[in-house]
Design an enzyme around this catalytic site. Structure first.
Site, PDB file in Angstrom:
ATOM      1  N   TYR A  75       0.721  -1.314   0.107  1.00  0.00           N
ATOM      2  CA  TYR A  75      -0.055  -0.007  -0.117  1.00  0.00           C
ATOM      3  C   TYR A  75       0.881   1.389  -0.124  1.00  0.00           C
ATOM      4  O   TYR A  75       0.186   2.571  -0.290  1.00  0.00           O
ATOM      5  CB  TYR A  75      -0.957   0.090   1.265  1.00  0.00           C
ATOM      6  CG  TYR A  75      -1.876  -1.385   1.007  1.00  0.00           C
ATOM      7  CD1 TYR A  75      -2.886  -1.424   0.051  1.00  0.00           C
ATOM      8  CD2 TYR A  75      -2.044  -2.099   2.123  1.00  0.00           C
ATOM      9  CE1 TYR A  75      -3.618  -2.246  -0.099  1.00  0.00           C
ATOM     10  CE2 TYR A  75      -2.977  -3.252   1.936  1.00  0.00           C
ATOM     11  CZ  TYR A  75      -3.802  -3.379   0.939  1.00  0.00           C
ATOM     12  OH  TYR A  75      -4.607  -4.277   0.852  1.00  0.00           O
ATOM     13  N   HIS A 122      -9.189   2.194  -5.632  1.00  0.00           N
ATOM     14  CA  HIS A 122      -8.180   1.225  -4.796  1.00  0.00           C
ATOM     15  C   HIS A 122      -6.861   1.844  -5.007  1.00  0.00           C
ATOM     16  O   HIS A 122      -6.455   1.896  -6.203  1.00  0.00           O
ATOM     17  CB  HIS A 122      -8.413  -0.159  -5.381  1.00  0.00           C
ATOM     18  CG  HIS A 122      -9.941  -0.594  -4.970  1.00  0.00           C
ATOM     19  ND1 HIS A 122     -10.468  -0.793  -3.701  1.00  0.00           N
ATOM     20  CD2 HIS A 122     -10.870  -0.790  -5.690  1.00  0.00           C
ATOM     21  CE1 HIS A 122     -11.664  -1.220  -3.671  1.00  0.00           C
ATOM     22  NE2 HIS A 122     -12.010  -1.036  -4.923  1.00  0.00           N
TER      23      HIS A 122
HETATM   24  O1  CA2 Z   1      -6.154  -1.591  -2.794  1.00  0.00           O
HETATM   25  C1  CA2 Z   1      -6.892  -0.884  -1.864  1.00  0.00           C
HETATM   26  O2  CA2 Z   1      -7.103   0.498  -2.016  1.00  0.00           O
HETATM   27  C2  CA2 Z   1      -7.877  -1.847  -1.065  1.00  0.00           C
HETATM   28  O3  CA2 Z   1      -9.168  -1.311  -1.137  1.00  0.00           O
HETATM   29  C3  CA2 Z   1      -7.378  -1.812   0.287  1.00  0.00           C
HETATM   30  C4  CA2 Z   1      -8.216  -2.940   0.913  1.00  0.00           C
HETATM   31  C5  CA2 Z   1      -8.198  -4.262   0.449  1.00  0.00           C
HETATM   32  O4  CA2 Z   1      -9.059  -4.926   1.430  1.00  0.00           O
HETATM   33  C6  CA2 Z   1      -8.984  -4.241  -0.873  1.00  0.00           C
HETATM   34  O5  CA2 Z   1      -9.032  -5.379  -1.289  1.00  0.00           O
HETATM   35  C7  CA2 Z   1      -7.928  -3.178  -1.781  1.00  0.00           C
HETATM   36  C8  CA2 Z   1      -7.406  -3.087   2.536  1.00  0.00           C
HETATM   37  C9  CA2 Z   1      -6.968  -1.998   3.074  1.00  0.00           C
HETATM   38  C10 CA2 Z   1      -5.854  -2.261   4.297  1.00  0.00           C
HETATM   39  O6  CA2 Z   1      -5.060  -1.216   4.314  1.00  0.00           O
HETATM   40  C11 CA2 Z   1      -3.833  -1.185   5.065  1.00  0.00           C
HETATM   41  C12 CA2 Z   1      -3.096  -0.326   5.068  1.00  0.00           C
HETATM   42  C13 CA2 Z   1      -1.880  -0.263   5.772  1.00  0.00           C
HETATM   43  C14 CA2 Z   1      -1.808  -1.547   6.314  1.00  0.00           C
HETATM   44  C15 CA2 Z   1      -2.697  -2.382   6.476  1.00  0.00           C
HETATM   45  C16 CA2 Z   1      -3.679  -2.311   5.814  1.00  0.00           C
END
Ligand code: CA2
Length: 152
Positions: A25, A102
């Site tokens: 991310y 996303h």
């Molecule tokens: O790619 C994206 O923006 C997502 O929406 C992010 C979600 C995921 O479940 C989707 O499939 C795609 C997860 C967000 C989690 O964000 C975090 C950020 C930092 C550390 C851990 C998780």
């Protein structure tokens, strides 16, 4: 028509951005993303309000409260993208233009991320461009609103 007002909604776990899972991310924090969007908003001549919640019901409340206040919504529904009929129903109910964004390219990740409950009620979906997914989403929504008379 006055200034457009846009709601940017961040779903669960996005408050951890820049602190965990940086390989997927990136290193940019949520506060920095919101700051960049405020700068873009000033350039585009629109108002942006950014909200985040880890709770499905709170996100639904934010969507309901957008009615009569905001002209459109940019949403990263996080994991709820792939699970939440309720979030989709809320977006359909308010009937505001929605852009789904996303950070990662959900289509090249695990199979369970390939389906979005939100996509069918959105104008479009932008994924895979990191922070730029939000910036492109905001730009696309403002362009859509400029070309389509928004509902009051
Ligand atoms: O790619 C994206 O923006 C997502 O929406 C992010 C979600 C995921 O479940 C989707 O499939 C795609 C997860 C967000 C989690 O964000 C975090 C950020 C930092 C550390 C851990 C998780």
């Amino acid at each position: 028509m006055g200034k457009f007002s846009i709601l940017v909604l961040h779903g669960p776990n996005l408050n951890l951005l820049g602190k965990r899972e940086t390989a997927i991310y990136g290193h940019t924090s949520l506060a920095t993303i919101n700051h960049i969007l405020q700068e873009d908003a000033a350039r585009l001549g629109v108002d942006v309000t950014c909200l985040q919640s880890n709770h499905e019901g709170v996100l639904i409340d934010y969507i309901h409260q957008a009615l009569g206040v905001h002209h459109g919504i940019v949403i990263n529904p996080g994991g709820y993208t792939h699970t939440s009929v309720a979030l989709r129903d809320a977006l359909a109910a308010v009937n505001l233009p929605v852009v789904e964004v996303h950070l990662s390219n959900i289509h090249r990740r695990e199979e369970f991320r390939h389906h979005s409950y939100i996509a069918a009620v959105a104008i479009g979906q932008i994924c895979g461009f990191g922070v730029d997914s939000y910036r492109l989403g905001l730009q696309a929504l403002v362009s859509y609103l400029s070309n389509n008379v928004p509902k009051p």
